[in-house]
Design an enzyme around this catalytic site. Structure first.
Site, PDB file in Angstrom:
ATOM      1  N   ASP A   1      -7.609  -0.855  -0.310  1.00 42.23           N
ATOM      2  CA  ASP A   1      -6.789  -0.528  -1.469  1.00 42.23           C
ATOM      3  C   ASP A   1      -5.327  -0.567  -1.013  1.00 42.23           C
ATOM      4  O   ASP A   1      -5.050  -0.508   0.187  1.00 42.23           O
ATOM      5  CB  ASP A   1      -7.190   0.866  -1.973  1.00 42.23           C
ATOM      6  CG  ASP A   1      -6.342   1.314  -3.131  1.00 42.23           C
ATOM      7  OD1 ASP A   1      -6.125   0.504  -4.059  1.00 42.23           O
ATOM      8  OD2 ASP A   1      -5.881   2.476  -3.118  1.00 42.23           O
TER       9      ASP A   1
ATOM     10  N   ASP B   1      -2.095   1.102  -2.773  1.00 40.52           N
ATOM     11  CA  ASP B   1      -1.274   2.312  -2.901  1.00 40.52           C
ATOM     12  C   ASP B   1      -2.059   3.538  -2.438  1.00 40.52           C
ATOM     13  O   ASP B   1      -3.184   3.781  -2.864  1.00 40.52           O
ATOM     14  CB  ASP B   1      -0.829   2.480  -4.354  1.00 40.52           C
ATOM     15  CG  ASP B   1      -0.054   1.258  -4.835  1.00 40.52           C
ATOM     16  OD1 ASP B   1       0.487   0.529  -3.976  1.00 40.52           O
ATOM     17  OD2 ASP B   1      -0.016   1.021  -6.054  1.00 40.52           O
TER      18      ASP B   1
HETATM   19 MG   LIG Z   1      -4.942   3.986  -4.104  1.00 38.85          MG
END
Ligand SMILES: [Mg+2]
Ligand SMILES: [Zn+2]
Length: 180
Positions: free
Chosen positions: A9, A11
């Protein structure tokens, strides 16, 4: 060199998350150790791809050109640290779009697997939100939770989570490199 893939992922895992969204390259701040973690994975023969929800596009907070600039800066900084990100898949849709690519939907995982001819059951997927883990589980990938970003809140809300949990991406990457 093993050539297996790790899905990250963005962020809260690679970047420091922002509730105000990351709207420009200037707002790009790596999580401590994340660039080094990607470099370590690369140097140990792993291929790294990023799968990320970017509803800021649908919300009109930034456009595709800005997102491309943010990602160019990320690739540059990863490269400067000695790593490579093979591909970035993003969902530009909002939470109400009913698209099949916004995590926890597994659409981007499936697209990645088809494009790269990858067996997802052999793939680690690192995330900080429940939806990252759910998308990974939906396709039989191996989810890992990090406590950075929304990770601690994810853990507090879901104390029953039965999967490996790490302080940050560097710790998760060290585990992947050792346990394969
Ligand atoms: Mg995230
Ligand atoms: Zn989508």
């Amino acid at each position: 060199m093993n050539g297996s893939y790790v899905i990250l992922d963005r962020d809260g895992v690679i970047y420091q998350d922002s509730d105000a969204f990351i709207k420009s390259p200037a707002e790009w701040l790596p999580e401590p150790g994340s660039l080094e973690a990607i470099a370590m994975l690369h140097q140990q023969g792993w291929r790294v791809v990023v799968i990320t929800n970017q509803s800021g596009i649908a919300r009109g907070l930034y456009d595709l050109a800005t997102l491309a600039a943010i990602h160019a800066k990320m690739l540059e900084m990863v490269a400067a640290a000695g790593g490579i990100i093979d591909a970035i898949y993003f969902c530009p849709h909002g939470p109400d779009s009913a698209c099949t690519c916004r995590k926890p939907e597994p659409g981007l995982f499936l697209r990645f697997a088809a494009e790269k001819a990858v067996d997802l059951t052999q793939v680690f997927a690192v995330g900080d939100s429940l939806r990252d883990l759910q998308a990974a589980q939906a396709v039989g990938a191996k989810p890992l939770l990090v406590k950075t970003g929304k990770g601690l809140a994810t853990l507090e809300k879901n104390p029953q989570l039965n999967l490996p949990i790490f302080e940050n991406l560097y710790a998760a990457a060290s585990y992947i490199v050792k346990n394969s």
